[in-house]
Design a protein around this motif. Structure first.
Motif, short mmCIF file in Angstrom:
data_model
loop_
_atom_site.label_atom_id
_atom_site.label_comp_id
_atom_site.label_asym_id
_atom_site.label_seq_id
_atom_site.Cartn_x
_atom_site.Cartn_y
_atom_site.Cartn_z
N LEU A 5 0.82 -1.21 0.00
CA LEU A 5 0.00 0.00 0.00
C LEU A 5 0.86 1.26 0.00
N SER A 6 1.96 1.24 0.74
CA SER A 6 2.85 2.40 0.74
C SER A 6 3.44 2.63 -0.65
N GLN A 7 3.70 1.56 -1.37
CA GLN A 7 4.20 1.68 -2.73
C GLN A 7 3.13 2.23 -3.68
N ILE A 8 1.93 1.69 -3.58
CA ILE A 8 0.85 2.10 -4.48
C ILE A 8 0.49 3.56 -4.27
N ILE A 9 0.40 3.98 -3.01
CA ILE A 9 0.07 5.39 -2.72
C ILE A 9 1.17 6.31 -3.24
N TYR A 10 2.41 5.87 -3.11
CA TYR A 10 3.52 6.68 -3.63
C TYR A 10 3.43 6.84 -5.14
N ILE A 11 3.05 5.77 -5.84
CA ILE A 11 2.89 5.83 -7.29
C ILE A 11 1.77 6.78 -7.68
N ILE A 12 0.65 6.72 -6.94
CA ILE A 12 -0.48 7.61 -7.23
C ILE A 12 -0.09 9.07 -7.02
N ASN A 13 0.62 9.34 -5.93
CA ASN A 13 1.02 10.72 -5.63
C ASN A 13 2.03 11.27 -6.63
N ASN A 14 2.80 10.37 -7.29
CA ASN A 14 3.83 10.81 -8.23
C ASN A 14 3.52 10.32 -9.65
N ARG A 15 2.23 10.20 -9.97
CA ARG A 15 1.82 9.61 -11.25
C ARG A 15 2.27 10.44 -12.45
N ASN A 16 2.57 11.72 -12.25
CA ASN A 16 3.01 12.58 -13.35
C ASN A 16 4.52 12.54 -13.56
N ASP A 17 5.23 11.88 -12.68
CA ASP A 17 6.69 11.78 -12.78
C ASP A 17 7.04 10.35 -13.22
N VAL A 18 7.38 10.22 -14.50
CA VAL A 18 7.64 8.89 -15.06
C VAL A 18 8.81 8.22 -14.37
N GLN A 19 9.86 8.97 -14.08
CA GLN A 19 11.05 8.39 -13.45
C GLN A 19 10.74 7.83 -12.06
N GLU A 20 9.98 8.61 -11.27
CA GLU A 20 9.64 8.15 -9.93
C GLU A 20 8.73 6.92 -9.98
N VAL A 21 7.76 6.97 -10.88
CA VAL A 21 6.83 5.83 -11.00
C VAL A 21 7.58 4.58 -11.43
N THR A 22 8.48 4.73 -12.41
CA THR A 22 9.24 3.58 -12.89
C THR A 22 10.15 3.02 -11.80
N ALA A 23 10.75 3.92 -11.00
CA ALA A 23 11.66 3.48 -9.94
C ALA A 23 10.94 2.64 -8.89
N VAL A 24 9.67 2.98 -8.62
CA VAL A 24 8.92 2.26 -7.60
C VAL A 24 8.17 1.07 -8.20
N LEU A 25 7.79 1.20 -9.48
CA LEU A 25 6.94 0.19 -10.10
C LEU A 25 7.60 -1.19 -10.13
N SER A 26 8.91 -1.23 -10.36
CA SER A 26 9.58 -2.53 -10.43
C SER A 26 9.46 -3.30 -9.11
N VAL A 27 9.62 -2.57 -8.00
CA VAL A 27 9.48 -3.22 -6.69
C VAL A 27 8.04 -3.59 -6.42
N THR A 28 7.12 -2.68 -6.77
CA THR A 28 5.69 -2.92 -6.51
C THR A 28 5.18 -4.13 -7.27
N VAL A 29 5.50 -4.19 -8.57
CA VAL A 29 5.04 -5.31 -9.39
C VAL A 29 5.63 -6.62 -8.89
N THR A 30 6.93 -6.59 -8.54
CA THR A 30 7.58 -7.81 -8.05
C THR A 30 6.92 -8.32 -6.77
#
Length: 387
Positions: free
Chosen positions: A73-98
């Motif tokens: 949940l901490s990962q998902i909320i971080y992605i939502i809050n930074n949804r306009n920043d592709v670099q931040e989303v990509t940096a977190v998305l790999s961990v979240t998806v895994t």
């Protein structure tokens, strides 16, 4: 048992009972023991019905699952809050998806734990046991290979966890390698320490759960490959065995020489042996289908997240194609037409390779893995273009 006279029969009993006892007690379940112990410690091995303090253990499992969900949940909320920043989303998305893939795969694994227990016990059935010294050496070599694989993966997991835990703290600026959202200012020293410990414990916990669930499935797949090897060995030397109580045993050289002199008796005994081999092959296919049924969806999810590992673990099944050649190597020339007809039907059956479907969609194979890599690369290219 083959009748060769009272004296010969008694001599064989004295000679072979210790061998039969040794051969029919090879513990194939030892493959899974280390993984099961670790999964029990981590709270993700379903307890037995009569387990003492079962309620407490179930609460421990629920607490561990809740912590895992909180991390996601901490990962998902971080992605939502930074949804306009592709670099931040990509940096977190790999961990979240895994971690999401691991959680879903773990849920399917835990759901089918009782069925996995049954399959593990079935591997010690007399039909699957070693029947001669060649079988024993094949089983031992396979066991050593699996244990080496397990220890290597365990070492890499420990090394990875150690590096992920220590390296971020070695720089001048102390920061976590895993980003996430928290309802407090985690940059403050005390909060940072607590958050850092929380994230690393979840990371380490996740690593060991994924390792041991994967190794349990790999252990079953290795068993299938081993059983195919044992069946090939039996078929290559079918006249080295005799059937007693629907179980094959190694025949003495003296009895073998006497048996080959009588073509009719030889054909009868070879037919009995062949029937056991056919049943052995049928049971291997049945167990493979059972694994497909109870863990196909979980394997599909794991395959999406780690196709390379599963393609490597499924390689032992490829040796099933050797059964056809081994069946042809049996002494069918010296047998009667009945034996040859059974052999022909059996060879037609073994010509179809064994495989496992994931999610009921496709067979896991190297081409499918390559296709997955191409899709992943296309996604990577798309992100680069967006950036």
């Amino acid at each position: 048992m083959i009748e060769t006279g009272t004296g010969c029969k008694e001599a064989r009993i004295v000679e072979w009972i210790p061998e039969q006892t040794m051969q029919q007690n090879y513990d194939f379940s030892s493959y899974f023991r280390p993984s099961i112990i670790i999964l029990k410690i981590l709270g993700f091995w379903r307890p037995e019905r009569n387990m003492k303090f079962k309620g407490i253990y179930n609460c421990y499992t629920a607490l561990c699952s809740l912590i895992w969900v909180q991390f996601l949940l901490s990962q998902i909320i971080y992605i939502i809050n930074n949804r306009n920043d592709v670099q931040e989303v990509t940096a977190v998305l790999s961990v979240t998806v895994t971690f999401t893939i691991n959680l879903i795969q773990m849920m399917f694994f835990y759901k089918n734990t009782n069925y996995l227990k049954i399959l593990i016990k079935e591997m010690n059935r007399p039909l699957f046991q070693v029947k001669c010294q060649k079988h024993y050496h094949i089983a031992k070599n396979t066991e050593r290979m699996y244990k080496l694989m397990f220890k290597s993966c365990l070492y890499l997991a420990i090394l990875t966890d150690a590096l992920v835990t220590v390296v971020p703290l070695m720089g001048k600026e102390k920061k976590s390698s895993i980003k996430g959202w928290f309802p407090y200012d985690y940059t403050k020293p005390l909060y940072f320490i607590l958050t850092y410990i929380f994230q690393k414990l979840v990371f380490i916990w996740n690593t060991f759960i994924c390792l041991n669930t994967a190794m349990t499935i790999i252990g079953l797949l290795t068993q299938f490959g081993l059983q195919c090897d044992l069946l090939c060995c039996t078929l290559d030397s079918l006249d080295d065995f005799y059937t007693e109580g629907n179980v094959l045993y190694e025949i003495s050289l003296e009895d073998k020489l006497k048996l080959t002199k009588d073509r009719e008796r030889f054909s009868i005994e070879m037919t009995k042996n062949l029937v056991i081999c056919v049943e052995h092959h049928r049971q291997i296919i049945r167990v493979v289908k059972d694994v497909e049924r109870i863990s196909g969806t979980g394997l599909f999810i794991l395959f999406v997240g780690g196709g390379l590992i599963l393609c490597s673990s499924l390689f032992p099944l490829s040796v099933s194609s050797l059964i056809l050649q081994s069946a042809f190597n049996t002494p069918w020339i010296g047998c009667n037409v009945k034996f040859q007809k059974i052999m022909l039907l059996y060879m037609m059956k073994t010509s179809k390779p064994m495989s496992i479907l994931t999610g009921g969609l496709f067979t896991m194979s190297v081409p499918v893995f390559v296709s997955t890599l191409r899709t992943a690369y296309s996604y990577f290219t798309l992100l680069q273009n967006i950036q």
